[in-house]
Design an enzyme around this catalytic site. Sequence first.
Site, PDB file in Angstrom:
ATOM      1  CB  SER A 139      -0.981   0.035   1.015  1.00 55.70           C
ATOM      2  OG  SER A 139      -1.656   1.174   1.130  1.00 55.70           O
ATOM      3  N   GLY A 140       0.677   2.263  -0.864  1.00 55.60           N
ATOM      4  CA  GLY A 140       1.338   3.339  -0.853  1.00 55.60           C
ATOM      5  C   GLY A 140       2.711   3.187  -1.902  1.00 55.60           C
ATOM      6  CB  SER A 176      -2.225  -9.716  -4.920  1.00 50.94           C
ATOM      7  OG  SER A 176      -1.323  -8.764  -5.607  1.00 50.94           O
TER       8      SER A 176
END
EC number: 2.7.1.25
Length: 640
Positions: free
Chosen positions: A474-475, A546
Amino acid sequence: MTKSLDSSTSRISEEQIQTTLPLKIVIVGHVDHGKSTLVGRLFHDTGSIPDGKVESIRAMCDRRGMPFEWAFILDALQAERDQGITIDISQIFFRTQHRHYVLIDAPGHREFVKNMITGAAQADAAVLVVDGRDGMQEQTRRHAYLLHLLGLHQIVVAINKMDLVGWSEARFHEVATEVREYLDDLGLDLQHIMQIPVSARDGDNIVARSTETPWYSGPTLTDALDTLQPPVGSLDLPLRFPVQDVYKFDDRRILAGRIESGHLRKGDTILFSPSNKQARVASIETWPSKDEVLAVRAGQSVGITLDEQLFVERGEFISLPTNPPMLTNVFRGHIFWLGREPLMAGRKYTMKLCTAEYQVEVEKVERVIDVADLGTSVIDRVDRNAVAEVILRSRRQIAVDPFDHNMHTGRFVLVDNYEMVGGGLISMDGYADQRRSQTIRSTNIFRVEHTIPLEARWEANGHKSGILWMTGLSGAGKSTLAFALEHYLFKKGYLVYVLDGDNVRHGLCSDLGFSPEDRVENIRRVGQAAGLFARAGYLVITAFISPYRADRDRVRALAPEMFHEIFVDAELGICETRDPKGLYKKARRGEIEEFTGITAPYEPPALPELRIDTSAQSIEDSVAMLSDYVLSTFSLASNR
């Protein structure tokens, strides 16, 4: 500092003694702190030594011109008498007035830790011996940590050699505090910890209460042992029956092994893992009896026949379909390393789990634990006698039980060149049970083929179709790059569409949470949807964390020639500074459970088709790399 013996504690009747399985107690502690002496004295004072044993040892000591030692009752090996240390485990039955015991004396010397683990792994509870003069030593802490690692939470602490510190109450409390603080840091329930001042040599507070400790009101050692609770019964756990061998008798195939937990009945439908085959139990065979057997239970070694001929291999777990083991090809191992060569990422070993053997690779050394102060180090190697948490991966599916679910099937050992080099416990924290993703529930469903060939769709669209699967933390920039690439390709006339994690969870996957199992199902659904888009002629761009490699591999398997894995790489620290949705801050505060990179694992691609380092590249440069890859890969003139 001690736990008083409750006078209302229920006692086991004489009749129960004859029918209750003995409690297994392991004796551990630093070398020379008096373990074997304590055991010898305990046996003598409970009347458990065979007639003539003490006299024969005294005669042996006289012949050798050495003083008599209670430790010689247990130290039966010649090498032990010569060296004065216990080098192997000894198991001896004894009893108090209230219970039968099997006492396991484990060696304390650093060189024989492997034998100590062997002994402790068989025990239901432990006696930790600590020298009242020396207090907690490195090996004492190591042994205490291993007891915790092996799931032994009932510990009686015998603070020995109190006669050598003048039976000082202050010194007893000082050592007791040191021990309790360490055990408390391990997370053990201190209500189950009893600490007793003893002198093993003289028998003080072993069986009889000592006059030397008027300040102590707690139990003697045997009183403390009698209050220990038996372990959770194996019958209360789900059926686990590892197949040890397959025999052929009278045209019958008999699957033989030992039932580790649960029970099994004739006529039961059983599941084999990891193969996922099912059959019914046609008969149960026991030896030497030839009588019909209708049911068996944990602890019994039996054979079974099936109502149909299945190919079953050694190592398969037999369970009931309603409560099977987990299936996975990756898990966490809390290990104790015994190998001469260090354990490092990339090394491969043979893992033995009950009767099964698997080839596993060390994917990552997550942390090494300092048993002295329980601090952790993030290093890439585990040296001999060190404790660590590692990630192990296998090419094959493995049937596993986390240790906290079933201690009988949650332990494993690692072998290198036929030598045991490590042992540990299985943890699935942060990893999903992959059984759900491999189970087909629909029946009477038939695939319908389209009449328009895929190549015809490509010709009509002017480009090939496929799946650009962007994965990363994330990010890292997955969504930003995905939508920028979509905009660029759309302007060039591509039939292109982005499947984004947040958007999908508002619709297709709105019923899913963020548990490891829900993450697996989320990616399964997205993979199926992406496959449909790609077969319709679209270039599908997905932007999903994922985190599990196995999930991405399953999506690849749906259409291997159309799947392109794009690793959007960025260091965790940089992703945290970006934190566009404030999720990392919430995860650090404990407001989000199972957050990838913080409290849940991320498994980077091993061989991605393209890697983009957004820590070092601008968005513009990253989109340029992506567009160049697409134009060269999905052009009708491309051979890819």
